[in-house]
Design a protein around this motif. Structure first.
Motif, PDB file in Angstrom:
ATOM      1  N   LEU A   1       1.066  -1.655  -0.162  1.00  0.00           N
ATOM      2  CA  LEU A   1      -0.045  -0.334   0.431  1.00  0.00           C
ATOM      3  C   LEU A   1       1.015   1.376  -0.128  1.00  0.00           C
ATOM      4  O   LEU A   1       0.745   2.150  -0.702  1.00  0.00           O
TER       5      LEU A   1
ATOM      6  N   ALA B   1       0.395   3.852  -2.695  1.00  0.00           N
ATOM      7  CA  ALA B   1      -0.294   5.321  -2.692  1.00  0.00           C
ATOM      8  C   ALA B   1       0.493   6.425  -2.293  1.00  0.00           C
ATOM      9  O   ALA B   1       0.212   7.739  -2.907  1.00  0.00           O
ATOM     10  N   LEU B   2       2.129   6.390  -2.492  1.00  0.00           N
ATOM     11  CA  LEU B   2       3.184   7.650  -2.437  1.00  0.00           C
ATOM     12  C   LEU B   2       4.051   7.181  -3.845  1.00  0.00           C
ATOM     13  O   LEU B   2       4.432   8.634  -4.003  1.00  0.00           O
TER      14      LEU B   2
ATOM     15  N   THR C   1       9.528   3.702  -1.845  1.00  0.00           N
ATOM     16  CA  THR C   1       8.639   4.112  -2.126  1.00  0.00           C
ATOM     17  C   THR C   1       9.989   5.078  -2.550  1.00  0.00           C
ATOM     18  O   THR C   1       9.980   5.942  -4.228  1.00  0.00           O
TER      19      THR C   1
ATOM     20  N   THR D   1      -1.597  13.368  -2.918  1.00  0.00           N
ATOM     21  CA  THR D   1      -1.070  12.274  -2.426  1.00  0.00           C
ATOM     22  C   THR D   1      -1.925  12.052  -1.516  1.00  0.00           C
ATOM     23  O   THR D   1      -1.489  10.917  -0.904  1.00  0.00           O
TER      24      THR D   1
ATOM     25  N   PHE E   1      -5.294  10.398  -2.481  1.00  0.00           N
ATOM     26  CA  PHE E   1      -5.080   9.181  -3.399  1.00  0.00           C
ATOM     27  C   PHE E   1      -4.501   8.100  -2.069  1.00  0.00           C
ATOM     28  O   PHE E   1      -4.675   6.770  -1.628  1.00  0.00           O
ATOM     29  N   THR E   2      -3.552   7.899  -1.351  1.00  0.00           N
ATOM     30  CA  THR E   2      -3.615   7.863   0.088  1.00  0.00           C
ATOM     31  C   THR E   2      -5.086   7.079   0.908  1.00  0.00           C
ATOM     32  O   THR E   2      -4.279   5.983   1.393  1.00  0.00           O
TER      33      THR E   2
ATOM     34  N   ALA F   1      -6.698   4.280  -1.214  1.00  0.00           N
ATOM     35  CA  ALA F   1      -6.152   3.073  -1.025  1.00  0.00           C
ATOM     36  C   ALA F   1      -6.353   2.695   0.322  1.00  0.00           C
ATOM     37  O   ALA F   1      -6.406   1.672   0.442  1.00  0.00           O
ATOM     38  N   GLY F   2      -5.596   3.307   1.635  1.00  0.00           N
ATOM     39  CA  GLY F   2      -5.835   2.560   2.569  1.00  0.00           C
ATOM     40  C   GLY F   2      -6.901   2.341   3.153  1.00  0.00           C
ATOM     41  O   GLY F   2      -7.184   1.091   3.689  1.00  0.00           O
TER      42      GLY F   2
ATOM     43  N   THR G   1       2.261   1.608  -9.225  1.00  0.00           N
ATOM     44  CA  THR G   1       1.700   2.631  -8.568  1.00  0.00           C
ATOM     45  C   THR G   1       0.722   0.964  -8.878  1.00  0.00           C
ATOM     46  O   THR G   1      -0.264   0.408  -7.851  1.00  0.00           O
TER      47      THR G   1
ATOM     48  N   LEU H   1      -1.273  -1.481  -6.245  1.00  0.00           N
ATOM     49  CA  LEU H   1      -2.075  -1.111  -5.900  1.00  0.00           C
ATOM     50  C   LEU H   1      -3.127  -2.718  -6.212  1.00  0.00           C
ATOM     51  O   LEU H   1      -3.845  -2.781  -4.680  1.00  0.00           O
TER      52      LEU H   1
END
Length: 509
Positions: free
Chosen positions: A51, A55-56, A108, A196, A199-200, A203-204, A392, A396
């Motif tokens: 993740l 995400a990053l 990352t 950033t 999107f983090t 995804a989280g 990415t 993911l």
């Protein structure tokens, strides 16, 4: 050595960070015993790292353009090494999950700079050779993770799957400072902090919702609220990227059907090929009684097939349309997953071999080609963004696959255990999926132990079949999407990626 020194330095770090995506798979039973970890703990140990990468990654690429790619790569490697040490010293499951997250942040920073560092170091044919080697190393790393993890876990201890990163990191940093030049992006580059962050969050929250849904219930208010939060974060991300002058992901790229299809392929690649393997490893060790080394060796046909297909495919399929190479590879991955859905209570490890080989052939075809296909589908000025997007979506897809397949596994196990009359099938399924077969059998009276053992074998086999069938279907669908939507553009005519010019005075360490 000086000519290819940058390639060695970058590939050393790339191999290390990517192998850590899957190296924990074979060590999961030992980790569960040592740290009293639950199924959700084990899922997060795998997912939090992937993740962080997913995400990053795009944001880290933007940051590297601003502060310097070599500087970012070295800092990321140092953070990765420090987090690896902390992982190896973890006193509990929560600490290990947290340090895996930090490890993912360091990875990352490394991964986001690899292609741009190679692009700045090499030109023309040398660049093609360097990117080809980098692609082969990337493909081999994930496949070899379970094998090396098994060797380290059995020969030393599970903690050494993290400690081994320390000397490799030192060598990678020393080589990078010595032979890799510093480079930056164009002067107008900016770090997309809002993109950033949103999107983090997306995804989280999505992964958290899937992992906790089995425990809280898919129809529960908590699950619905978490998915709603993920949807809100995604909406914010779309809004931010559409309005940003310097987006980390230009959403206009998705108007191109080839780019969209390649992202679908990247999303499906790691998830369909590797997402079930964590649970396969638990089955091999906790139900079949294999050692970590033997459990890792069972998975080596996938790694060998991927290596052979990658090496031969690069020669024999040079100039073939991307849609055929990637689409055909995804179909093979899907077929390989379906071929693994043949288990029953009496099955042994050999039942997986054919499916692993077929899936490995698909991985070997897709891995070297998918980054090039992404670059070929966008303008040259967006090449760095396209490469970051591929990685990415790949990470993911893996993170979500581990979560989804875990939910499918436990759900199918619970159904099977309920049919066999095992008390409290829901709790039993979660303990079994978390590697607790021996613990469950120890609670059963001797007279019922043989019947219970058979029921546990049947339940785990049924769960693995459900996960493998889903992975197979996803691989076939993704392959079809690529075959239909990607334009027939030969690899030989794909444009060479444009890499931002290095800073005027290139510094050598």
């Amino acid at each position: 050595m000086r000519k290819w020194g940058p390639l060695v330095a970058v590939c050393l770090g790339t191999f290390m960070l990517l192998i850590d995506v899957t190296i924990v798979i074979v060590a999961l039973p030992d980790i569960a015993d040592a740290l009293n970890a639950s199924l959700s703990d084990l899922q997060w140990m795998i997912d939090i790292y992937a993740l962080a990468l997913a995400a990053l990654l795009l944001g880290a690429g933007s940051a590297a353009d601003v502060i310097g790619r070599r500087r970012m790569y070295v800092a990321g490697t140092a953070l990765f090494a420090a987090a690896s040490l902390a992982c190896g010293l973890a006193p509990g499951a929560g600490w290990l999950v947290a340090m895996r997250a930090v490890q993912g942040v360091g990875a990352t920073a490394m991964f986001a700079t690899t292609i741009s560092l190679l692009g700045a170091a090499y030109q023309g044919r040398d660049r093609s050779v360097a990117l080809g080697v980098w692609g082969a190393v990337s493909g081999a790393a994930a496949a070899l993770g379970p094998v090396l993890g098994g060797l380290l876990t059995q020969a030393l201890d599970w903690r050494w799957i993290f400690f081994v990163n320390l000397p490799v990191s030192v060598v990678a940093i020393a080589m990078t400072l010595r032979v890799v030049g510093e480079s930056k992006g164009h002067g107008g580059a900016r770090i997309d902090w809002p993109g950033t962050a949103s999107f983090t969050g997306f995804a989280g929250l999505t992964t958290f919702a899937v992992i906790r849904a089995d425990e809280a219930g898919w129809a529960s208010a908590r699950t619905a609220a978490t998915f709603a939060g993920a949807a809100a974060a995604l909406a914010v991300f779309v809004l931010v990227e559409r309005r940003s002058a310097h987006p980390m992901l230009d959403l206009a790229l998705f108007r191109d059907r080839s780019f969209t299809a390649v992202m679908v392929g990247a999303f499906a690649l790691a998830g369909t090929a590797f997402g079930v393997l964590a649970y396969t490893s638990l089955w091999l060790q906790t139900l079949l009684g294999l050692s970590p080394v033997r459990g890792g060796l069972v998975l080596i046909p996938l790694a060998l097939a991927a290596f052979v297909a990658s090496a031969l495919g690069g020669r024999l399929l040079h100039g073939a349309p991307y849609r055929l190479v990637i689409g055909g590879g995804l179909v093979l991955i899907g077929a390989g997953a379906l071929a693994q859905a043949v288990l029953d209570a009496d099955s042994g490890w050999a039942s997986l071999t054919v499916g692993l080989v077929v899936a490995g052939l698909g991985v070997g075809l897709v891995n070297p080609a998918i980054a090039g296909a992404a670059l070929a589908s966008v303008p040259a000025r967006r090449a760095g963004m396209a490469g970051g997007a591929v990685n990415t979506f790949r990470q993911l897809g893996y993170a979500l696959a581990v979560a989804v397949f875990g939910t499918l596994l436990t759900g199918r196990m619970e159904h099977s255990l309920r049919d066999s009359g095992v008390p409290d099938p829901h709790a039993t399924a979660r303990v079994l999926a978390g590697g607790g077969a021996r613990e469950l059998l120890a609670r059963v009276p001797e007279a019922r132990r043989a019947a219970t053992d058979h029921a546990l074998h049947a339940a785990f086999a049924s769960g693995l079949n459900a996960a493998a069938l889903t992975a197979g279907a996803a691989g076939l669908v993704a392959g079809a999407v690529v075959l239909v939507l990607v334009r027939s553009k030969p690899q030989a005519t794909a444009p060479e990626p444009e890499v931002p010019e290095p800073v005027a005075a290139v510094e050598r360490g």
